[in-house]
Design a protein around this motif. Structure first.
Motif, PDB file in Angstrom:
ATOM      1  N   GLY A   1      -5.002  11.950   4.245  1.00 37.58           N
ATOM      2  CA  GLY A   1      -5.173  13.338   4.650  1.00 37.58           C
ATOM      3  C   GLY A   1      -4.487  13.617   5.964  1.00 37.58           C
ATOM      4  N   GLU A   2      -5.248  14.199   6.913  1.00 40.65           N
ATOM      5  CA  GLU A   2      -4.679  14.516   8.225  1.00 40.65           C
ATOM      6  C   GLU A   2      -5.221  13.589   9.302  1.00 40.65           C
ATOM      7  OE1 GLU A   2      -6.903  18.111  10.007  1.00 40.65           O
ATOM      8  OE2 GLU A   2      -6.805  18.534   7.840  1.00 40.65           O
ATOM      9  N   THR A   3      -5.680  12.378   8.909  1.00 42.50           N
ATOM     10  CA  THR A   3      -6.306  11.461   9.867  1.00 42.50           C
ATOM     11  C   THR A   3      -5.312  10.649  10.674  1.00 42.50           C
ATOM     12  OG1 THR A   3      -6.474   9.687   8.218  1.00 42.50           O
ATOM     13  CG2 THR A   3      -8.331  11.235   8.387  1.00 42.50           C
ATOM     14  N   LYS A   4      -4.035  10.632  10.282  1.00 43.20           N
ATOM     15  CA  LYS A   4      -3.035   9.832  11.007  1.00 43.20           C
ATOM     16  C   LYS A   4      -1.831  10.704  11.354  1.00 43.20           C
ATOM     17  CE  LYS A   4      -4.203   5.182   9.483  1.00 43.20           C
ATOM     18  NZ  LYS A   4      -3.665   3.864   9.064  1.00 43.20           N
ATOM     19  N   LEU A   5      -2.082  11.746  12.143  1.00 48.08           N
ATOM     20  CA  LEU A   5      -0.998  12.631  12.569  1.00 48.08           C
ATOM     21  C   LEU A   5      -0.068  11.894  13.526  1.00 48.08           C
ATOM     22  CD1 LEU A   5      -3.089  15.875  13.236  1.00 48.08           C
ATOM     23  CD2 LEU A   5      -1.808  15.266  11.156  1.00 48.08           C
ATOM     24  N   LEU A   6       1.230  12.202  13.447  1.00 52.15           N
ATOM     25  CA  LEU A   6       2.225  11.554  14.297  1.00 52.15           C
ATOM     26  C   LEU A   6       2.511  12.349  15.567  1.00 52.15           C
ATOM     27  CD1 LEU A   6       4.766  10.328  11.586  1.00 52.15           C
ATOM     28  CD2 LEU A   6       2.934   9.045  12.692  1.00 52.15           C
TER      29      LEU A   6
ATOM     30  N   GLU B   1       0.874  -1.177   0.000  1.00 50.30           N
ATOM     31  CA  GLU B   1       0.000   0.000   0.000  1.00 50.30           C
ATOM     32  C   GLU B   1       0.910   1.225   0.000  1.00 50.30           C
ATOM     33  OE1 GLU B   1      -3.485   0.854   2.855  1.00 50.30           O
ATOM     34  OE2 GLU B   1      -1.804   2.058   3.605  1.00 50.30           O
ATOM     35  N   LEU B   2       0.699   2.142  -0.921  1.00 55.36           N
ATOM     36  CA  LEU B   2       1.477   3.370  -0.977  1.00 55.36           C
ATOM     37  C   LEU B   2       0.548   4.504  -0.567  1.00 55.36           C
ATOM     38  CD1 LEU B   2       4.102   4.081  -3.707  1.00 55.36           C
ATOM     39  CD2 LEU B   2       2.976   5.911  -2.475  1.00 55.36           C
ATOM     40  N   SER B   3       0.868   5.128   0.570  1.00 56.91           N
ATOM     41  CA  SER B   3      -0.061   6.109   1.143  1.00 56.91           C
ATOM     42  C   SER B   3       0.598   7.475   1.251  1.00 56.91           C
ATOM     43  CB  SER B   3      -0.532   5.651   2.525  1.00 56.91           C
ATOM     44  OG  SER B   3       0.556   5.539   3.411  1.00 56.91           O
ATOM     45  N   SER B   4      -0.282   8.523   1.264  1.00 54.63           N
ATOM     46  CA  SER B   4       0.173   9.905   1.411  1.00 54.63           C
ATOM     47  C   SER B   4      -0.561  10.548   2.570  1.00 54.63           C
ATOM     48  CB  SER B   4      -0.091  10.683   0.110  1.00 54.63           C
ATOM     49  OG  SER B   4       0.336  12.020   0.238  1.00 54.63           O
ATOM     50  N   HIS B   5       0.161  11.407   3.325  1.00 53.52           N
ATOM     51  CA  HIS B   5      -0.391  12.056   4.505  1.00 53.52           C
ATOM     52  C   HIS B   5      -0.093  13.553   4.451  1.00 53.52           C
ATOM     53  CE1 HIS B   5      -0.830   8.091   6.640  1.00 53.52           C
ATOM     54  NE2 HIS B   5       0.129   7.783   5.757  1.00 53.52           N
ATOM     55  N   THR B   6      -1.012  14.357   4.984  1.00 53.39           N
ATOM     56  CA  THR B   6      -0.810  15.812   5.041  1.00 53.39           C
ATOM     57  C   THR B   6      -0.754  16.251   6.499  1.00 53.39           C
ATOM     58  OG1 THR B   6      -3.154  16.402   5.109  1.00 53.39           O
ATOM     59  CG2 THR B   6      -2.167  16.041   2.926  1.00 53.39           C
TER      60      THR B   6
ATOM     61  N   ASN C   1      -7.662  18.176   2.240  1.00 50.78           N
ATOM     62  CA  ASN C   1      -6.430  17.423   2.526  1.00 50.78           C
ATOM     63  C   ASN C   1      -6.592  15.948   2.167  1.00 50.78           C
ATOM     64  OD1 ASN C   1      -4.984  19.626   3.416  1.00 50.78           O
ATOM     65  ND2 ASN C   1      -5.483  19.309   5.588  1.00 50.78           N
ATOM     66  N   MET C   2      -7.764  15.405   2.445  1.00 48.70           N
ATOM     67  CA  MET C   2      -8.001  13.998   2.089  1.00 48.70           C
ATOM     68  C   MET C   2      -7.940  13.808   0.580  1.00 48.70           C
ATOM     69  SD  MET C   2      -8.641  10.955   3.269  1.00 48.70           S
ATOM     70  CE  MET C   2      -9.356  11.147   4.911  1.00 48.70           C
ATOM     71  N   GLN C   3      -8.561  14.728  -0.167  1.00 51.16           N
ATOM     72  CA  GLN C   3      -8.570  14.631  -1.637  1.00 51.16           C
ATOM     73  C   GLN C   3      -7.159  14.798  -2.203  1.00 51.16           C
ATOM     74  OE1 GLN C   3     -10.668  17.813  -3.645  1.00 51.16           O
ATOM     75  NE2 GLN C   3     -11.234  16.489  -5.361  1.00 51.16           N
ATOM     76  N   LEU C   4      -6.377  15.756  -1.676  1.00 51.12           N
ATOM     77  CA  LEU C   4      -5.023  16.000  -2.175  1.00 51.12           C
ATOM     78  C   LEU C   4      -4.119  14.809  -1.899  1.00 51.12           C
ATOM     79  CD1 LEU C   4      -2.928  17.909  -3.428  1.00 51.12           C
ATOM     80  CD2 LEU C   4      -2.529  18.833  -1.118  1.00 51.12           C
ATOM     81  N   SER C   5      -4.223  14.233  -0.687  1.00 54.49           N
ATOM     82  CA  SER C   5      -3.354  13.092  -0.358  1.00 54.49           C
ATOM     83  C   SER C   5      -3.687  11.888  -1.229  1.00 54.49           C
ATOM     84  CB  SER C   5      -3.485  12.732   1.123  1.00 54.49           C
ATOM     85  OG  SER C   5      -4.798  12.294   1.426  1.00 54.49           O
ATOM     86  N   GLN C   6      -4.985  11.694  -1.567  1.00 53.28           N
ATOM     87  CA  GLN C   6      -5.357  10.582  -2.438  1.00 53.28           C
ATOM     88  C   GLN C   6      -4.757  10.759  -3.825  1.00 53.28           C
ATOM     89  OE1 GLN C   6      -6.924   7.792  -1.565  1.00 53.28           O
ATOM     90  NE2 GLN C   6      -6.699   6.970  -3.635  1.00 53.28           N
ATOM     91  N   LYS C   7      -4.780  11.994  -4.338  1.00 53.84           N
ATOM     92  CA  LYS C   7      -4.195  12.266  -5.658  1.00 53.84           C
ATOM     93  C   LYS C   7      -2.685  12.005  -5.647  1.00 53.84           C
ATOM     94  CE  LYS C   7      -7.530  15.762  -7.273  1.00 53.84           C
ATOM     95  NZ  LYS C   7      -7.681  17.181  -7.672  1.00 53.84           N
ATOM     96  N   ARG C   8      -2.040  12.398  -4.574  1.00 56.69           N
ATOM     97  CA  ARG C   8      -0.591  12.198  -4.499  1.00 56.69           C
ATOM     98  C   ARG C   8      -0.244  10.712  -4.411  1.00 56.69           C
ATOM     99  NH1 ARG C   8       1.184  17.150  -0.353  1.00 56.69           N
ATOM    100  NH2 ARG C   8       1.163  18.786  -1.968  1.00 56.69           N
ATOM    101  N   ALA C   9      -1.017   9.944  -3.645  1.00 52.29           N
ATOM    102  CA  ALA C   9      -0.782   8.499  -3.556  1.00 52.29           C
ATOM    103  C   ALA C   9      -1.000   7.839  -4.912  1.00 52.29           C
ATOM    104  CB  ALA C   9      -1.687   7.878  -2.497  1.00 52.29           C
TER     105      ALA C   9
END
Length: 595
Positions: free
Chosen positions: A563-568, A518-523, A532-540
């Motif tokens: 998106g911003e659902t998995k902040l560190l 799985e290749l994922s993107s996070h903002t 942010n969710m839409q942008l991260s999906q496009k980047r992934a």
């Protein structure tokens, strides 16, 4: 090496025998003594046993030697029993479009031998020092490895199927016997009249094609490749056979054989029964003494010319009258000390990474100066920087030797590869004002694409650049953050710097054809949640499309924007954070779904 050991043994026996006859004050005859010696050390395969077809690596030797000396303690008869172990160099798997070539090791992948031999021994002592030369003959009980290299073809349903054995051992027996010979030298230091310690070197090899009904040689059969296989090559399968096999392999197999041979270097301890008497011979009368210059030790230290730092790993040669003493400088830059060098003219040369230092001369006049050591420095001038890297586990920093690495010059796009040594070290030379990337390149492993640059470094002050390359195992569920993947603001297209990182992922996917990720993107939390969710999906999806465009099947990849659902960290909406804290959350990850 084997000729040298046999020659030295014969010279020692002849020379010491002559010395006993010629001595003005011969030692009194002593009762013959019995000694037992235990030893262990390094065993180094030679010839085809080390190369092809043996592929034996350096191993270990251990054993016992019992010597009974006759009256006078010069000549004796000895028995030697020893065990030798040599692991084999394993084969790397080779992958092609619809399968792979892998090796099945049927038993323990090593040669294991027990050798028992008997033969004459000659000894001479010089105070507390004893020299022994020995020759042995006997029987070696050999244990051979068994393996086969097969071509596996992927199936539409079920696991890959082996359809052709391209390289395999075919020994009539795995456990067999052979005649063997052994010759070497032993130098001992007597701690007291019974106990001593020693070092010894010897050469061992088996003889003959058979021993009774046993075949004494190691047998290997293989089909030579006509051309190297690449990930794009395809084997055509019809029924239960490969129809285009002869496009890649020769039609007839090649049978290869080798006998066992090794040079052994060991240390040990020995016990001599009874009392041993040390007799020091009186010197001969000298009628006309000749005063000569005393020999001196020569000590050479290699330094980097631009920084003055000591250089290790430099090949240093001290030459005189065509004779060369060659050694490798240690961590202090010191070459092996030339002990008790006779008066004369010497030349010192040093070479590292194909670059030679300016030679240094030692004149006869330097032997007339006070002191017992002639000290010389030689300066090596390589304008490049030296990268000293280490392959370690990304999870606990434990050293991982034997990892393949690839260094890429980002300007010229040229590659160099190297495998980390037994200490997990690898060394590359870096040009000035250049930028490089380095990654691990090994099946079942993944590393970040690390960047190394010499831009801004001053060569007159800096010689070494250090790096630890973290290695991850590709286990299901493993999540890895990809370093140095950046996107332009409010965009999802793949930039050239991000493409280099994704090319590393591409190579890992090619090397591991059963890997799904799985290749994922996070903002970060700034901006609207939905956007942010839409942008991260496009980047992934852009990253996945890049890999698909390079030939990776889309079924092996999943694109997921979080998106911003998995902040560190706690940089949520409305929380004031620094740019560095927000950067932690802006990341691209891969997760191993199946391997």
């Amino acid at each position: 090496m084997k000729r040298l050991i046999f020659t030295l043994a014969m010279v020692l026996i002849a020379g010491l025998s002559w010395a006993q006859v010629a001595s003005n004050n011969p030692k009194p005859v002593q009762k013959g003594q019995l000694q037992i010696a235990a030893f262990g050390g390094l065993s180094m395969p030679q010839g085809n046993y080390k190369g092809i077809p043996g592929r034996a690596k350096n191993g270990y030797v251990g054993g016992l030697a019992v010597d009974q000396y006759f009256k006078g303690n010069k000549w004796g008869i000895g028995v030697d029993g020893r065990f030798l172990n040599h692991d084999i160099r394993k084969f790397d798997s080779v992958f092609f479009d619809n399968g792979y070539i892998a090796t099945d090791y049927i038993n323990h992948p090593s040669f294991q031998h027990i050798a028992v031999s008997i033969g004459p021994t000659y000894k001479s002592d010089f105070g507390k020092i004893e020299l022994e030369a020995f020759l042995r003959g006997g029987v070696m009980f050999q244990g051979f490895p068994q393996y086969k290299q097969s071509v596996f073809i992927n199936q539409a349903v079920g696991p890959p199927v082996s359809m052709f054995d391209s390289y395999y051992t075919n020994n009539p027996k795995r456990i067999t016997k052979a005649w063997m010979g052994l010759g070497g030298l032993r130098m001992s230091y007597k701690i007291n009249r019974n106990w001593g310690v020693f070092v010894q070197g010897d050469y061992l090899r088996s003889f003959g094609k058979s021993f009774g009904s046993d075949s004494s040689e190691f047998h290997l059969t293989g089909y030579n490749l006509k051309k190297s296989l690449t990930p794009a090559d395809v084997f055509t399968v019809k029924g239960d056979r490969i129809t285009n096999l002869n496009d890649y392999f020769e039609e007839k197999p090649v049978v290869q054989k080798t006998y066992v041979q090794a040079v052994n270097v060991a240390v040990g301890v020995k016990f001599t029964f009874g009392k041993s008497k040390v007799v020091v011979a009186k010197p001969k009368d000298i009628m006309s003494p000749v005063v000569q210059a005393q020999p001196k030790d020569i000590l050479v230290v290699v330094k980097d010319k631009q920084t003055g730092q000591a250089l290790s790993g430099v090949t240093v040669t001290i030459s005189r009258n065509g004779g060369d003493n060659v050694s490798i400088s240690n961590s202090n830059g010191e070459a092996e000390r030339l002990v008790a060098a006779e008066r004369g003219q010497y030349q010192v040369t040093a070479v590292k990474n194909g670059i030679a230092a300016a030679p240094v001369l030692i004149s006869e006049a330097e032997f007339e100066k006070s002191g017992k050591v002639i000290y010389k420095e030689i300066f090596h001038d390589d304008p490049r920087f030296t990268l000293i890297g280490e392959t370690v586990s990304a999870s606990d920093n434990v050293k991982l030797p034997g990892i393949s690495t690839v260094l890429t010059n980002t300007t010229s796009n040229s590659n160099m590869s190297q495998i980390s040594d037994t200490e997990a070290k690898f060394v590359y030379q870096l040009e000035q004002q250049s930028t490089y990337t380095i990654v691990a390149n090994q099946a079942g492993k993944f590393s970040q694409t690390e960047e190394v640059t010499t831009k801004g470094l001053n060569r007159s002050k800096t010689l070494y650049v250090s790096l630890k390359l973290g290695i991850n195992n590709l286990n299901a569920g493993t999540v890895i953050v990809l370093k140095n993947i950046y996107y332009d603001f409010d965009k999802s297209n793949i930039r050239s710097d991000a493409a280099r990182i994704l090319d590393n992922v591409l190579n890992v996917m090619i090397q591991n054809p059963t890997l799904n990720i799985e290749l994922s993107s996070h903002t970060d939390s700034r901006g609207k949640d939905g956007y942010n969710m839409q942008l991260s999906q496009k980047r992934a999806e852009a990253a996945v499309n890049y890999l698909v465009g390079k030939g990776i099947a889309r079924t092996r990849l999943e694109a997921k924007g979080y998106g911003e659902t998995k902040l560190l960290n706690n940089c949520e909406n409305g929380v004031a954070c620094s740019e560095e804290a927000h950067q932690v959350n802006r990341r691209t990850e891969i997760k191993v779904l199946k391997y």
